[in-house]
Design an enzyme around this catalytic site. Sequence first.
Site, mmCIF file in Angstrom:
data_model
loop_
_atom_site.group_PDB
_atom_site.id
_atom_site.type_symbol
_atom_site.label_atom_id
_atom_site.label_comp_id
_atom_site.label_asym_id
_atom_site.label_seq_id
_atom_site.Cartn_x
_atom_site.Cartn_y
_atom_site.Cartn_z
ATOM 1 N N TYR A 144 0.918 -1.308 -0.016
ATOM 2 C CA TYR A 144 -0.036 -0.034 0.019
ATOM 3 C C TYR A 144 0.838 1.143 -0.103
ATOM 4 C CZ TYR A 144 -3.467 3.297 1.260
ATOM 5 O OH TYR A 144 -4.235 4.721 1.379
ATOM 6 N N ASP A 239 9.152 2.979 0.762
ATOM 7 C CA ASP A 239 7.903 3.756 1.294
ATOM 8 C C ASP A 239 8.053 3.706 2.632
ATOM 9 O OD1 ASP A 239 5.617 4.527 2.286
ATOM 10 O OD2 ASP A 239 4.333 3.418 0.853
ATOM 11 N N LYS A 267 3.391 10.434 8.217
ATOM 12 C CA LYS A 267 2.687 9.801 9.610
ATOM 13 C C LYS A 267 3.483 10.540 10.754
ATOM 14 C CE LYS A 267 0.568 5.569 7.993
ATOM 15 N NZ LYS A 267 -0.847 5.894 7.870
#
Length: 432
Positions: A144, A239, A267
């Site tokens: 993802y 990522d 984040k």
Amino acid sequence: MPFAQDAAHQDLLAKAQRYFPGGSNGNMTLPPEYAFVIARGEGARVYDPEGHAWIDYLLGSGPMILGHAHPRVVAAVQEQLGRGSTFFYLNDKAIALAEAIVAAVPCAEQVRFTSSGSEATFFALRLARAYRGRDKILKFEGGYHGSHDYAMMNVEGQDPVPYPQAVRGSAGIPRSLEAEVLIAPYNDLDTTTAIIERHHDALGAVIVEPFQRMLAPVPGFLQGLREVTAHYGIPLVFDEVVTGFRFAYGGAQEYYGVVPDLAALGKIVGGGYPLAAVVGRAEIMAHFVQPDAEGRVVGQIGTLNGNPVAAAAGLATLEALRQPGVYDRLHALGRQLRELLAATLREHGFAAQVLGDGPLFHVLFTAQPVQTYRDTLQADAEKQRRFHYGLLQHGVLKSLSKGYISLAHGEAELEATAQAFDAVLAAMARDA
Ligand SMILES: Cc1ncc(COP(=O)(O)O)c(C=O)c1O
């Protein structure tokens, strides 16, 4: 009995249904009997408007590694608010945060800020394609990278198709983009290498979550991926939206000792505010300003890029994470929770796999060890849902797909979580 008992709380939920499609902003949704509204968060807990508390392992989907409303982050944000919220120009906080990132993250020689992790992976891929002069990207099945068109191919919850076929994971993505993405199996180096060898001349980038969802890399996988991409000169993008500043201060690239060409951060680096970043080798980052053969640079304007309030929150968060012993504590907390969960599952007779590393944990109800995305499909999804909703009823909030632990979690929270694990698994065993 639904969670929302009083009229004001029920009214908020009714308004959410009225004003948001499906009653949500696209993130976590809960069935009506479990739905609630978060009114505030403090430390390791969130509270609904009626004052009910949940021990929070959702943590805003990961940014809140210090816990909610950490006093140092709140003070840093308050201090910045009095100086202005956004400028669309160089600001001192964004420069200081870029300096901190370059000092921390092995591949980071330069930084470009964005507002979300999705934008960070989107621009990392665009940048890599511009540098390499090739269009296709390779991503991994089940990986993802946010919700943009290139990222939402062969994401979770899809039936497998033969590699390297890409399949759109969202309505509205142009069919033609499937031809621009190749899919490989995470943790299967031989198959991945064969795909790269066959298509290397068309590839602009390989993007991977170094720790894919809750799957740890098998020994040699990331090293092998680094070698084959370096061999062909294909930019390797990590990522690190989840793993950045979480597994180690320098992220997964420090933790596993494998340095990519580019990385996407998000984040934690924004301290709970909308900030993410593309970072990497200066030679590649130069393409944000260096025209290609046709005279184009990589476009990446964003109204809130490098927002000073978010950068102030990120700086305060990173400062707290630099304190001695922080990562030992995060890893110890994670280990303790995973061991507790594994022991409780065994006690109640469940064949299950407890996954995770550092301050992450998850359970898949399957007797088979889980190493690849396709292994995860063997798990009993219904049991997972029951576990998840059972925990909610016992005052423990996590996402269906993982639990995040913060530095605000301590013995009291772990003890209460242990009781919830026991109560929920006992009830599930009784009903089985
Ligand atoms: C690995 C990974 N990459 C990218 C993203 C997208 O980040 P954002 O939700 O900030 O767009 C996420 C979000 O959870 C993620 O887990």
